[in-house]
Design a protein around this motif. Structure first.
Motif, short mmCIF file in Angstrom:
data_model
loop_
_atom_site.label_atom_id
_atom_site.label_comp_id
_atom_site.label_asym_id
_atom_site.label_seq_id
_atom_site.Cartn_x
_atom_site.Cartn_y
_atom_site.Cartn_z
N LEU A 38 0.91 -1.21 -0.05
CA LEU A 38 -0.10 -0.04 -0.05
C LEU A 38 0.97 1.42 -0.02
N GLN A 39 2.03 1.41 0.90
CA GLN A 39 2.81 2.19 0.92
C GLN A 39 3.49 2.48 -0.36
N THR A 40 4.33 1.65 -1.06
CA THR A 40 4.95 1.84 -2.33
C THR A 40 3.88 2.04 -3.36
N GLU A 41 2.74 1.13 -3.69
CA GLU A 41 2.11 1.32 -4.90
C GLU A 41 1.07 2.53 -5.10
N LEU A 42 0.85 2.87 -3.55
CA LEU A 42 -0.03 3.96 -3.65
C LEU A 42 0.37 5.47 -3.32
N GLY A 43 1.63 5.39 -2.83
CA GLY A 43 2.24 6.48 -2.70
C GLY A 43 1.65 7.29 -1.36
N VAL A 44 1.47 6.72 -0.52
CA VAL A 44 0.54 7.51 0.49
C VAL A 44 1.73 7.94 1.74
N ASP A 45 1.18 9.05 2.25
CA ASP A 45 1.91 9.84 3.26
C ASP A 45 1.98 8.94 4.44
N ASP A 46 0.85 8.12 4.69
CA ASP A 46 0.89 7.65 6.08
C ASP A 46 -0.14 6.14 5.94
N VAL A 47 0.38 5.10 6.37
CA VAL A 47 -0.53 3.88 6.35
C VAL A 47 -0.33 3.12 7.51
N THR A 48 -1.33 2.76 8.40
CA THR A 48 -1.19 2.12 9.67
C THR A 48 -2.30 0.98 9.63
N ILE A 49 -2.05 0.09 10.70
CA ILE A 49 -3.16 -0.89 10.74
C ILE A 49 -3.30 -1.19 12.38
N GLU A 50 -4.71 -1.22 12.70
CA GLU A 50 -4.79 -1.30 14.11
C GLU A 50 -5.95 -2.29 14.20
N HIS A 51 -5.68 -3.15 15.13
CA HIS A 51 -6.52 -4.53 15.44
C HIS A 51 -7.31 -4.40 16.80
N GLY A 52 -8.22 -5.22 16.85
CA GLY A 52 -9.12 -5.15 18.24
C GLY A 52 -10.16 -4.26 18.11
N MET A 53 -10.68 -4.22 16.76
CA MET A 53 -12.24 -3.41 16.97
C MET A 53 -13.25 -4.51 16.82
N SER A 54 -14.37 -3.88 17.49
CA SER A 54 -15.35 -4.47 17.51
C SER A 54 -16.44 -3.72 16.65
N LEU A 55 -17.55 -4.37 16.04
CA LEU A 55 -18.65 -3.64 15.26
C LEU A 55 -19.89 -3.75 16.24
N VAL A 56 -20.39 -2.76 16.40
CA VAL A 56 -21.75 -2.91 16.97
C VAL A 56 -22.84 -2.28 16.34
N MET A 57 -23.81 -3.21 16.05
CA MET A 57 -25.02 -2.74 15.02
C MET A 57 -26.46 -2.76 15.63
N ILE A 58 -26.97 -1.45 15.41
CA ILE A 58 -28.21 -1.26 15.98
C ILE A 58 -29.26 -1.56 14.60
N VAL A 59 -30.10 -2.42 14.85
CA VAL A 59 -30.82 -2.76 13.74
C VAL A 59 -32.40 -2.46 14.05
N GLY A 60 -33.20 -2.12 12.82
CA GLY A 60 -34.54 -2.05 13.00
C GLY A 60 -35.30 -1.45 11.75
N GLU A 61 -36.36 -2.07 11.21
CA GLU A 61 -37.01 -1.66 10.12
C GLU A 61 -37.43 -0.15 10.37
N GLY A 62 -37.89 -0.09 11.75
CA GLY A 62 -38.57 1.23 12.16
C GLY A 62 -37.59 2.37 12.48
N MET A 63 -36.28 2.04 11.90
CA MET A 63 -35.46 3.25 12.03
C MET A 63 -35.23 4.01 10.69
N ARG A 64 -35.92 3.56 9.63
CA ARG A 64 -36.32 4.67 8.37
C ARG A 64 -36.78 5.64 8.71
N TYR A 65 -36.20 6.78 8.39
CA TYR A 65 -36.81 8.14 8.52
C TYR A 65 -37.02 8.61 10.04
N ALA A 66 -36.64 7.71 11.01
CA ALA A 66 -36.99 8.14 12.43
C ALA A 66 -35.37 9.17 12.86
N VAL A 67 -35.97 10.21 13.24
CA VAL A 67 -34.93 11.20 13.71
C VAL A 67 -34.50 10.74 15.05
#
Ligand code: ASP
Length: 452
Positions: free
Chosen positions: A369-398
């Motif tokens: 990624l560093q060499t082929e994309l010529g980025v200024d910085d690239v890092t990787i971080e592990h240990g993340m969780s995804l938390v999902m809130i799900v509901g059909e009723g969430m459509r358009y709910a403010v």
């Protein structure tokens, strides 16, 4: 007509099998019964499928395998004795296993499938006998005879389209059909199995083929809960959810179904009902194509560990044509599947599952990624969780995201990523794995009103 599928724990021993007979007897619409191999009878027990895998491995390795074989036969013998069935059935099972071993294919995966499939096949034969003994007209149906045709990806087979037409004729059977889950036959006539847990797939295929009114999936829980009750006791049971909601929830760790398992039933819009063999009177959880919902209603909150984030920054990234494509191309070449790509003006992050990263793989990918994309910085971080809130009723709910963010902030949980938009029915947060439990509890209190 209903399809009733019973998982491994529902057919693990004689007592469980008798419950299955009673459940099927209680509703005349239950005409097609799909069964797994005997599963665990208690925690720490071993599923027959795992015993069969050990047996196949011993044979493949050229080791003596009598011990492995006798443990498998012993499981069926216990069922036979407890139900007072003819001893001949156990001898037939042993002969069947020896036959499968004797006629083994030189392809190890193909041979292993033949041995694994015997778990459901022999259990279905025994269960059909128990039904008859209990005065219920039933018959074992061989997937070969019924036309359950699968691709020849052994251990990971896919159903072939013609199976649906073949299996539709099961509708016309006069007796109750006892059908073994988990396997079918290739066009060349070889046994092939679905991935592990594949009896759910068999049930879904039969449900679609006969256009069942419902696909009942009997397991060992009363219902699906809106949030893991082990993390927050008091979480409400979900009575009704849509296929879309289930898909989003199972993506983030809800262990209801292997979501691919039920594709045939989803495509045919067959309602699915999850029920408990040990408490069949409980209404269970119904999964349907469409449902009415309350505005703002949340259906469930799920979470899963095991994610990593690659963060890239490059000055003027937003003006660079093709940056995203090249980034994803590198990931594709490295066989890394990406989950989410949140981006900013000069930044892009990629969320992936952590499992494929060895230290060498990580160093190699970052270097590319560093060499082929010529980025200024690239890092990787592990240990993340995804938390999902799900509901059909969430459509358009403010205000749901605001409430969720406030709850997380009050609990001292830092949000590393937030993703709302692509799906109208879910909001996803990335948090550190160490914060996951706290995040879920805070969201459960704030959004599901679970007190305690
Ligand atoms: N017996 C198989 C397994 O343990 C399939 C199933 O139970 O669905 O994976």
């Amino acid at each position: 007509m209903k399809i009733a599928k019973f998982g491994g724990s529902s057919v693990a021993d004689a007592q469980q099998i008798l419950k299955v007979v009673e459940i099927v007897k209680a509703d005349p619409a239950r005409r097609l019964v799909v069964v797994s191999a005997p599963g665990k009878r208690f925690s720490g027990d071993i599923k027959v499928t795992d015993l069969l895998i050990a047996l196949a491995n011993a044979v493949i390795a050229g080791r003596p395998y009598d011990d492995e074989l006798s443990v498998v036969v012993g499981r069926y013998a216990e069922i036979q004795q407890a139900l007072g069935l003819d001893t001949a059935i156990v001898q037939e099972i042993e002969a069947d296993l020896r036959e499968r071993i004797k006629n083994r294919s030189s392809n190890p995966a193909q041979f292993a499938d033949t041995v694994k499939a015997s778990g459901e096949d022999n259990n279905a034969k025994i269960i059909a006998k128990v039904f008859v003994n209990q005065g219920v007209p039933a018959r074992y149906v061989d997937p070969k005879e019924a036309g359950m045709l699968l691709s020849d990806d052994f251990g990971n087979a896919q159903v072939l389209p013609e199976s649906f037409e073949n299996l539709a004729t099961l509708k016309d059977q006069k007796d109750i059909v006892i059908f073994p889950g988990f396997f079918g036959y290739t066009r060349q006539g070889h046994v092939a199995t679905f991935p592990r847990g594949g009896s759910d797939i068999t049930g879904a295929i039969l449900a679609a083929a006969v256009k069942a009114e419902v696909y009942e999936n009997f397991t060992d829980v009363d219902s699906v809960f809106a949030l893991d009750p082990r993390v927050l006791p008091g979480a409400p049971a979900i009575k009704l959810l849509t296929y879309r909601e289930m898909r989003e929830l199972s993506y983030a760790g809800f262990g209801v179904f292997h979501d691919e398992a039920i594709i045939p039933a989803v495509r045919a819009k067959i309602p699915i009902c999850i029920k408990n063999t040990n408490c069949p009177a409980a209404p269970g959880t119904m999964i349907v194509a469409e449902r009415k919902y309350e505005h703002g209603e949340i259906t469930g909150i799920a979470s899963a560990d095991g994610f990593s984030t690659i963060s890239l920054s490059k000055y003027m990234m937003n003006r660079e044509l093709g940056f995203g494509r090249r980034l994803l191309q590198i990931l594709e070449e490295e066989q890394l599947s990406f989950e989410h790509v949140p981006s900013g003006i000069d930044n892009m992050s990629v969320v992936l599952r952590s499992a494929p990263f060895t230290p060498e793989k990580e160093a190699h990918v970052l270097n590319r990624l560093q060499t082929e994309l010529g980025v200024d910085d690239v890092t990787i971080e592990h240990g993340m969780s995804l938390v999902m809130i799900v509901g059909e009723g969430m459509r358009y709910a403010v205000g749901i995201a605001a409430k969720a963010c406030a709850a997380l902030a009050n609990a001292g949980v830092n949000i590393e990523m937030i993703n709302q938009g692509s799906s109208e029915i879910s909001i996803m947060f990335g948090v550190k794995e160490v914060d996951r439990k706290q995040a879920i509890q805070a969201l459960g209190h704030a959004l599901l009103k679970v007190d305690k």
